[in-house]
Design an enzyme around this catalytic site. Structure first.
Site, PDB file in Angstrom:
ATOM      1  N   CYS A 157       0.814  -1.228   0.000  1.00 13.49           N
ATOM      2  CA  CYS A 157       0.000   0.000   0.000  1.00 13.49           C
ATOM      3  C   CYS A 157       0.841   1.270   0.000  1.00 13.49           C
ATOM      4  CB  CYS A 157      -0.926   0.021   1.208  1.00 13.49           C
ATOM      5  SG  CYS A 157      -2.282  -1.121   1.033  1.00 13.49           S
TER       6      CYS A 157
HETATM    7  N1  CO8 Z   1     -20.416  -9.547   7.027  1.00 15.35           N
HETATM    8  C1  CO8 Z   1     -20.878  -9.788   8.274  1.00 15.35           C
HETATM    9  N2  CO8 Z   1     -20.089 -10.076   9.323  1.00 15.35           N
HETATM   10  C2  CO8 Z   1     -18.750 -10.093   9.101  1.00 15.35           C
HETATM   11  C3  CO8 Z   1     -18.198  -9.850   7.833  1.00 15.35           C
HETATM   12  C4  CO8 Z   1     -19.081  -9.571   6.757  1.00 15.35           C
HETATM   13  N3  CO8 Z   1     -18.643  -9.325   5.517  1.00 15.35           N
HETATM   14  N4  CO8 Z   1     -16.857  -9.924   7.913  1.00 15.35           N
HETATM   15  C5  CO8 Z   1     -16.561 -10.216   9.184  1.00 15.35           C
HETATM   16  N5  CO8 Z   1     -17.705 -10.333   9.910  1.00 15.35           N
HETATM   17  C6  CO8 Z   1     -17.825 -10.668  11.333  1.00 15.35           C
HETATM   18  C7  CO8 Z   1     -16.577 -11.368  11.817  1.00 15.35           C
HETATM   19  O1  CO8 Z   1     -16.620 -12.752  11.548  1.00 15.35           O
HETATM   20  C8  CO8 Z   1     -16.636 -11.063  13.290  1.00 15.35           C
HETATM   21  O2  CO8 Z   1     -17.545 -11.937  13.920  1.00 15.35           O
HETATM   22  P1  CO8 Z   1     -17.209 -12.499  15.393  1.00 15.35           P
HETATM   23  O3  CO8 Z   1     -17.142 -11.290  16.258  1.00 15.35           O
HETATM   24  O4  CO8 Z   1     -18.381 -13.384  15.646  1.00 15.35           O
HETATM   25  O5  CO8 Z   1     -15.902 -13.196  15.250  1.00 15.35           O
HETATM   26  C9  CO8 Z   1     -17.245  -9.662  13.342  1.00 15.35           C
HETATM   27  O6  CO8 Z   1     -17.912  -9.488  12.092  1.00 15.35           O
HETATM   28  C10 CO8 Z   1     -16.190  -8.590  13.494  1.00 15.35           C
HETATM   29  O7  CO8 Z   1     -15.127  -8.822  12.537  1.00 15.35           O
HETATM   30  P2  CO8 Z   1     -13.759  -8.076  12.577  1.00 15.35           P
HETATM   31  O8  CO8 Z   1     -13.221  -8.052  13.955  1.00 15.35           O
HETATM   32  O9  CO8 Z   1     -12.875  -8.621  11.485  1.00 15.35           O
HETATM   33  O10 CO8 Z   1     -14.248  -6.614  12.140  1.00 15.35           O
HETATM   34  P3  CO8 Z   1     -13.495  -5.249  12.248  1.00 15.35           P
HETATM   35  O11 CO8 Z   1     -14.380  -4.312  12.937  1.00 15.35           O
HETATM   36  O12 CO8 Z   1     -12.087  -5.391  12.717  1.00 15.35           O
HETATM   37  O13 CO8 Z   1     -13.436  -4.785  10.721  1.00 15.35           O
HETATM   38  C11 CO8 Z   1     -11.805  -4.597   8.952  1.00 15.35           C
HETATM   39  C12 CO8 Z   1     -12.716  -5.523   9.755  1.00 15.35           C
HETATM   40  C13 CO8 Z   1     -12.694  -3.677   8.134  1.00 15.35           C
HETATM   41  C14 CO8 Z   1     -10.977  -5.450   8.014  1.00 15.35           C
HETATM   42  C15 CO8 Z   1     -10.916  -3.772   9.881  1.00 15.35           C
HETATM   43  O14 CO8 Z   1     -10.292  -4.595  10.813  1.00 15.35           O
HETATM   44  C16 CO8 Z   1      -9.856  -3.001   9.142  1.00 15.35           C
HETATM   45  O15 CO8 Z   1     -10.119  -2.190   8.277  1.00 15.35           O
HETATM   46  N6  CO8 Z   1      -8.587  -3.190   9.547  1.00 15.35           N
HETATM   47  C17 CO8 Z   1      -7.465  -2.498   8.930  1.00 15.35           C
HETATM   48  C18 CO8 Z   1      -7.199  -3.136   7.635  1.00 15.35           C
HETATM   49  C19 CO8 Z   1      -6.115  -2.463   6.870  1.00 15.35           C
HETATM   50  O16 CO8 Z   1      -5.905  -1.286   6.871  1.00 15.35           O
HETATM   51  N7  CO8 Z   1      -5.400  -3.260   6.125  1.00 15.35           N
HETATM   52  C20 CO8 Z   1      -4.448  -2.769   5.246  1.00 15.35           C
HETATM   53  C21 CO8 Z   1      -4.473  -3.744   4.152  1.00 15.35           C
HETATM   54  S1  CO8 Z   1      -4.157  -3.013   2.663  1.00 15.35           S
HETATM   55  C22 CO8 Z   1      -2.498  -3.271   2.226  1.00 15.35           C
HETATM   56  O17 CO8 Z   1      -1.609  -3.188   2.955  1.00 15.35           O
HETATM   57  C23 CO8 Z   1      -2.257  -3.654   0.838  1.00 15.35           C
HETATM   58  C24 CO8 Z   1      -2.005  -5.083   0.736  1.00 15.35           C
HETATM   59  C25 CO8 Z   1      -1.813  -5.452  -0.671  1.00 15.35           C
HETATM   60  C26 CO8 Z   1      -3.077  -5.272  -1.485  1.00 15.35           C
HETATM   61  C27 CO8 Z   1      -3.826  -6.548  -1.592  1.00 15.35           C
HETATM   62  C28 CO8 Z   1      -4.928  -6.416  -2.610  1.00 15.35           C
HETATM   63  C29 CO8 Z   1      -5.862  -7.596  -2.612  1.00 15.35           C
END
Ligand code: CO8
Length: 376
Positions: A157
């Site tokens: 990123c």
């Molecule tokens: N629908 C419904 N429920 C869901 C879904 C969904 N789609 N997805 C997850 N849930 C559930 C989970 O299973 C979990 O349930 P439980 O509590 O029962 O276990 C609950 O919802 C909460 O899940 P999370 O804890 O995962 O949810 P978050 O509030 O943490 O949100 C995010 C998830 C949005 C992913 C958040 O953690 C986030 O944005 N984190 C930062 C991510 C980030 O910035 N990453 C950078 C990556 S980008 C990068 O570096 C480039 C890489 C190379 C590119 C690759 C391209 C493909």
């Protein structure tokens, strides 16, 4: 003799197809139904966990993303395919990344009022490169008709900001007059659309930034006051795809870890303080106070993350427009995100205004670019 580097043009290539959260969730849930039906016996026996549904409400609440642009939506939305369908091009055709980058680069050159003859280097900086060699950057160089040299680089990123630092340093030292930094990101091809935890995160796009000597600018420009890059190894965002895949004794060609993997919660928790400290340190070293900063163009991964960083950097809730987000429309476009925000929301700044571009992501990696507007 040294020169002052400046951003004189930017360009964005946006694919024509969009996927709304509603379309995405409908396709995912259809896939989950198929999967659960196919594995009904194992699920009933308790040896396999049923695929839960995805939800639009969760996606918007957790990320702020409302839709994404993609090169091909038909394959992604087909519950029996669940990935883009991108035809194999012949070696005599432009590659997809080169084609996307070319469009963005031509827009950047047009905005700057420059042509290929004014540019000495092309850096293709992206999270994934569609082939090992020859460098995609060299193909883009040829398509544009640029003399000089070109190379690919990958800092996930943070590829764009690291690329801008490399280009700005070369312009400053006098080794080149100008460079195009292009960021073609086909995130849809390395996202696991069958995993509800991440299927909503990414979109496709390409951006381009022209960095040249401030003295050569034809119009308004952003002086690059300084840049700062930092990395700190982490496995929390990882993709194990690579050329050694064929050599693995297990012979498995499509494992889950060969697509984008992340521990989103950990990333959120660890990257936020890293980015806030990074920006704070960069500003302090340059004598820039929060009150001096007119705009923040942040990496576009998550709305809450950006809200937090904006508050931390400015010491107050950012006012509307001070920290523009584009992730609601584009989703996370990896390295291109902060450049889309910069490209779309920078021309209204006044002479002397200071702003900061900042990316962060896998690596971990953080890159910041402190810029000042010059009306010319
Ligand atoms: N629908 C419904 N429920 C869901 C879904 C969904 N789609 N997805 C997850 N849930 C559930 C989970 O299973 C979990 O349930 P439980 O509590 O029962 O276990 C609950 O919802 C909460 O899940 P999370 O804890 O995962 O949810 P978050 O509030 O943490 O949100 C995010 C998830 C949005 C992913 C958040 O953690 C986030 O944005 N984190 C930062 C991510 C980030 O910035 N990453 C950078 C990556 S980008 C990068 O570096 C480039 C890489 C190379 C590119 C690759 C391209 C493909």
């Amino acid at each position: 003799m040294t020169h002052i580097p400046a951003i004189t043009g930017t360009g964005v290539f946006t694919p024509s197809q969009t996927i709304t959260n509603a379309e995405l969730v409908e396709a995912f849930n259809a896939y989950a139904d198929l999967f659960n039906a196919e594995h009904a016996d194992e699920i009933a026996a308790g040896t396999l966990v049923a695929k839960p549904y995805s939800s639009e409400e969760f996606i918007v609440k957790a990320s702020g993303i409302e839709q994404r642009y993609v090169i091909d939506k038909t394959g992604i939305l087909d519950p029996r395919v669940m990935h883009p369908l991108l035809r194999q091009r012949s070696d005599d055709e432009p590659s997809l990344m080169a084609e996307m980058a070319l469009d963005a680069a031509q827009k950047a050159l047009a905005q700057a009022g420059k042509t290929a003859a004014d540019v000495d280097a092309v850096i293709c900086a992206a999270s994934n490169l569609e082939r090992a060699y020859p460098a995609v950057a060299i193909e883009i160089q040829q398509l544009l008709g640029i003399k000089g040299f070109a190379f690919d680089m990958n800092v996930a990123c943070s590829s764009a900001t690291f690329g801008i630092q490399a280009a700005a340093d070369m312009v400053r030292s006098g080794s080149i007059r100008a460079a195009l930094v292009v960021n073609p990101e086909i995130c849809s091809a390395h996202l696991e659309w069958r995993d509800r935890d991440c299927h909503f995160i990414f979109g496709d796009v390409a951006t381009a930034t022209l960095i040249e000597r401030a003295e050569d600018a034809n119009g308004p420009y952003f002086e690059i006051k300084s840049t700062r890059c930092a990395t700190d190894f982490s496995n929390n965002i990882r993709n194990n795809n690579g050329f050694l895949r064929r050599s693995r004794p297990d012979g498995v060609a499509d494992r889950r870890d060969m697509q984008f993997m992340q521990n989103g919660r950990k990333v959120f928790k660890e990257v936020l303080p890293m980015v806030a400290d990074h920006i704070g340190g960069h500003m302090a070293d340059e004598g820039v106070e929060a009150a001096d900063l007119k705009r923040l163009w942040l990496h576009q991964a998550n709305k809450s993350m950006n809200d937090f960083i904006g508050r931390k950097v400015l010491g107050r809730v950012p006012e509307a427009g001070e920290q523009p987000n584009i992730l609601q429309d584009y989703a996370n476009t990896s390295s291109a995100g902060s450049i889309i925000a910069f490209s779309k929301y920078s021309n209204d700044l006044s002479d002397g205004d200071t702003g900061l571009i900042c990316s962060f992501g896998a690596g971990y990696s953080v890159g910041s670019v402190l810029v000042q507007r010059h009306a010319r």
